[in-house]
Motif scaffolding. Structure first.
Motif, PDB file in Angstrom:
ATOM      1  N   VAL A   1     -15.847  11.464  26.630  1.00 52.87           N
ATOM      2  CA  VAL A   1     -15.037  12.132  25.639  1.00 52.87           C
ATOM      3  C   VAL A   1     -13.537  11.793  25.604  1.00 52.87           C
ATOM      4  O   VAL A   1     -13.002  11.898  26.962  1.00 52.87           O
ATOM      5  CB  VAL A   1     -15.094  13.654  26.201  1.00 52.87           C
ATOM      6  N   GLN A   2     -12.863  11.264  24.507  1.00 51.16           N
ATOM      7  CA  GLN A   2     -11.581  10.821  24.680  1.00 51.16           C
ATOM      8  C   GLN A   2     -10.870  11.087  23.466  1.00 51.16           C
ATOM      9  O   GLN A   2     -11.516  10.928  22.355  1.00 51.16           O
ATOM     10  CB  GLN A   2     -11.706   9.434  25.006  1.00 51.16           C
ATOM     11  N   LEU A   3      -9.556  11.067  23.623  1.00 53.20           N
ATOM     12  CA  LEU A   3      -8.691  11.196  22.172  1.00 53.20           C
ATOM     13  C   LEU A   3      -7.739  10.010  22.373  1.00 53.20           C
ATOM     14  O   LEU A   3      -7.177  10.026  23.664  1.00 53.20           O
ATOM     15  CB  LEU A   3      -8.100  12.631  22.092  1.00 53.20           C
ATOM     16  N   GLN A   4      -7.572   9.326  21.445  1.00 61.74           N
ATOM     17  CA  GLN A   4      -6.636   8.215  21.565  1.00 61.74           C
ATOM     18  C   GLN A   4      -5.711   8.078  20.503  1.00 61.74           C
ATOM     19  O   GLN A   4      -6.015   8.276  19.382  1.00 61.74           O
ATOM     20  CB  GLN A   4      -7.232   7.036  21.496  1.00 61.74           C
ATOM     21  N   ALA A   5      -4.435   8.414  20.443  1.00 61.65           N
ATOM     22  CA  ALA A   5      -3.397   8.187  19.677  1.00 61.65           C
ATOM     23  C   ALA A   5      -2.741   6.873  19.464  1.00 61.65           C
ATOM     24  O   ALA A   5      -2.856   6.307  20.723  1.00 61.65           O
ATOM     25  CB  ALA A   5      -2.311   9.273  20.189  1.00 61.65           C
ATOM     26  N   GLY A  25     -16.749  10.355  21.673  1.00 58.56           N
ATOM     27  CA  GLY A  25     -17.748  11.103  22.486  1.00 58.56           C
ATOM     28  C   GLY A  25     -17.971  12.812  22.083  1.00 58.56           C
ATOM     29  O   GLY A  25     -18.569  13.436  22.608  1.00 58.56           O
ATOM     30  N   PHE A  26     -17.256  12.985  21.067  1.00 57.47           N
ATOM     31  CA  PHE A  26     -17.299  14.283  20.345  1.00 57.47           C
ATOM     32  C   PHE A  26     -16.850  14.376  18.841  1.00 57.47           C
ATOM     33  O   PHE A  26     -16.250  13.336  18.552  1.00 57.47           O
ATOM     34  CB  PHE A  26     -16.476  15.311  21.121  1.00 57.47           C
ATOM     35  N   ASN A  76     -13.674  10.380  11.848  1.00 56.41           N
ATOM     36  CA  ASN A  76     -13.553  11.033  13.345  1.00 56.41           C
ATOM     37  C   ASN A  76     -12.212  11.028  13.444  1.00 56.41           C
ATOM     38  O   ASN A  76     -11.568  10.740  14.829  1.00 56.41           O
ATOM     39  CB  ASN A  76     -14.382  10.654  14.054  1.00 56.41           C
ATOM     40  N   ALA A  77     -11.076  11.307  12.560  1.00 56.05           N
ATOM     41  CA  ALA A  77      -9.898  10.818  12.834  1.00 56.05           C
ATOM     42  C   ALA A  77      -8.814  11.893  12.311  1.00 56.05           C
ATOM     43  O   ALA A  77      -9.211  12.473  11.179  1.00 56.05           O
ATOM     44  CB  ALA A  77      -9.357   9.485  12.433  1.00 56.05           C
ATOM     45  N   VAL A  78      -7.889  12.162  12.869  1.00 55.23           N
ATOM     46  CA  VAL A  78      -6.581  12.863  12.112  1.00 55.23           C
ATOM     47  C   VAL A  78      -5.302  11.929  12.410  1.00 55.23           C
ATOM     48  O   VAL A  78      -5.027  11.087  13.175  1.00 55.23           O
ATOM     49  CB  VAL A  78      -6.544  13.969  13.054  1.00 55.23           C
ATOM     50  N   TYR A  79      -4.518  12.208  11.084  1.00 56.58           N
ATOM     51  CA  TYR A  79      -3.364  11.566  10.969  1.00 56.58           C
ATOM     52  C   TYR A  79      -2.280  12.175  10.980  1.00 56.58           C
ATOM     53  O   TYR A  79      -2.176  13.298  10.442  1.00 56.58           O
ATOM     54  CB  TYR A  79      -3.615  10.650   9.686  1.00 56.58           C
TER      55      TYR A  79
END
Length: 118
Positions: A1-5, A25-26, A76-79
């Motif tokens: 599970v990871q978030l990457q900016a 991962g989510f 699966n992204a936010v900007y």
């Protein structure tokens, strides 16, 4: 599970940048997503939020009218689209994910540095 900016960099005052927050991962569409920033020598500051369900958006007064948050669930992204950047926008920017009904964020991503300077 990871978030990457990602997407940070050096930009001149008045310029624009688009930051991306991508999950692995989510599934991001199950979460509200917030953007935060920490400027040198300052506390972390909330910047913007997009809700999970209806995509409602919220902004700090300091960025309202200049920044736009959006999401692309297919990617699966936010900007965070940032325009009319000012030197005081210089900071490390983080994204975080919060589940429905949660009062705290469940996942935090590594930051990306934005430097606004001539």
């Amino acid at each position: 599970v990871q978030l990457q900016a990602s997407g940070g960099g050096l930009v001149q005052p008045g310029g624009s940048l688009r930051l991306s927050c991508v999950a692995s991962g989510f599934t991001l569409d199950r979460y509200g997503i917030g953007w935060f920033r920490r400027a040198p020598g300052k506390e972390r500051e909330w910047v913007s939020f997009i809700s999970r369900d209806n995509g409602r958006t919220y902004y700090a007064d300091s960025v309202k009218g200049r920044f736009t948050i959006s999401r692309d669930n297919a990617k699966n992204a936010v900007y965070l689209q940032m325009a009319s950047l000012k030197p005081e926008d210089t900071a490390v920017y983080f994204c975080a994910a919060k589940g429905l009904g949660r009062t705290t964020y469940d996942y935090w991503g590594q930051g990306t540095l934005v430097t606004v300077s001539s």
